[in-house]
Design a protein around this motif. Structure first.
Motif, PDB file in Angstrom:
ATOM      1  N   ASN A  75       0.827  -1.213   0.000  1.00  0.00           N
ATOM      2  CA  ASN A  75       0.000   0.000   0.000  1.00  0.00           C
ATOM      3  C   ASN A  75       0.861   1.261   0.000  1.00  0.00           C
ATOM      4  O   ASN A  75       0.566   2.228  -0.699  1.00  0.00           O
ATOM      5  N   ARG A  76       1.929   1.250   0.786  1.00  0.00           N
ATOM      6  CA  ARG A  76       2.824   2.420   0.817  1.00  0.00           C
ATOM      7  C   ARG A  76       3.546   2.581  -0.515  1.00  0.00           C
ATOM      8  O   ARG A  76       3.792   3.703  -0.958  1.00  0.00           O
ATOM      9  N   ARG A  78       2.285   1.835  -3.441  1.00  0.00           N
ATOM     10  CA  ARG A  78       1.311   2.458  -4.359  1.00  0.00           C
ATOM     11  C   ARG A  78       1.172   3.945  -4.092  1.00  0.00           C
ATOM     12  O   ARG A  78       1.080   4.748  -5.007  1.00  0.00           O
ATOM     13  N   ARG A  79       1.145   4.309  -2.795  1.00  0.00           N
ATOM     14  CA  ARG A  79       1.053   5.735  -2.463  1.00  0.00           C
ATOM     15  C   ARG A  79       2.285   6.490  -2.940  1.00  0.00           C
ATOM     16  O   ARG A  79       2.176   7.615  -3.440  1.00  0.00           O
ATOM     17  N   ASP A  82       1.923   6.951  -6.656  1.00  0.00           N
ATOM     18  CA  ASP A  82       0.944   8.015  -6.923  1.00  0.00           C
ATOM     19  C   ASP A  82       1.570   9.395  -6.693  1.00  0.00           C
ATOM     20  O   ASP A  82       1.381  10.319  -7.486  1.00  0.00           O
ATOM     21  N   TYR A  83       2.312   9.515  -5.592  1.00  0.00           N
ATOM     22  CA  TYR A  83       2.957  10.792  -5.265  1.00  0.00           C
ATOM     23  C   TYR A  83       3.939  11.187  -6.370  1.00  0.00           C
ATOM     24  O   TYR A  83       3.951  12.334  -6.822  1.00  0.00           O
TER      25      TYR A  83
END
Length: 163
Positions: A75-76, A78-79, A82-83
């Motif tokens: 999850n991190r 993916r974040r 995205d960032y």
């Protein structure tokens, strides 16, 4: 005649300045475009790693702490991807500079830690690479030469004497 030469020199200098400014703008544009492309590739790679980690976590049986940790890392990841896609390298550098201003001790500690890790990885990679190259070399089966000044010893076979 002197005025004409001065005017020509000014004209040439102005044209050279314009060409230099144009070259600098072109170089900046190319660097920005290359940075954007590299950022997009990095974001894609991070996203792929996150997807792979999530696939590993889904294929694991049960609900273990290790599985939960892998899901959190995915999850991190993916974040982070995205960032990077939203803010690019400029946003990342701006945030990093802001963090360094707010918490210089933590920033310097992180930089030292990152440097130590990078140094260890480079050292390990270099050792692995030199080990591979040594394994590929043909071993030298010849006897080493004796040091200078030491008598040369040779083994002679004894043959029976015929009388």
């Amino acid at each position: 005649m002197v005025g004409s030469a001065a005017e020509q020199a000014k004209t040439v200098a102005g044209e050279a300045r314009q060409q230099a400014e144009s070259a600098v703008r072109d170089l900046r544009r190319r660097v920005r475009d290359e940075g954007r492309g590299q950022t997009e590739r990095l974001a894609g790679t991070v996203r792929q790693w996150a997807d792979d980690l999530e696939g590993m976590a889904q294929s694991a049986s049960g609900d273990s702490p290790a599985r939960s940790a892998v899901v959190q890392v995915a999850n991190r990841g993916r974040r982070a991807a995205d960032y990077l896609e939203q803010h690019g390298v400029d946003g990342l550098m701006g945030d990093l500079q802001g963090f360094a201003r707010r918490r210089p001790g933590a920033f310097l500690g992180g930089a030292v830690l990152a440097g130590l890790v990078a140094g260890r990885l480079m050292k390990a990679g270099k050792a692995a690479h030199s080990g591979e190259s040594e394994a590929r070399q043909v071993p030298d089966t010849a006897e080493p030469a004796p040091p200078v000044g030491e008598p040369v010893r040779t083994e002679m076979q004894e043959y029976p004497r015929v009388v």
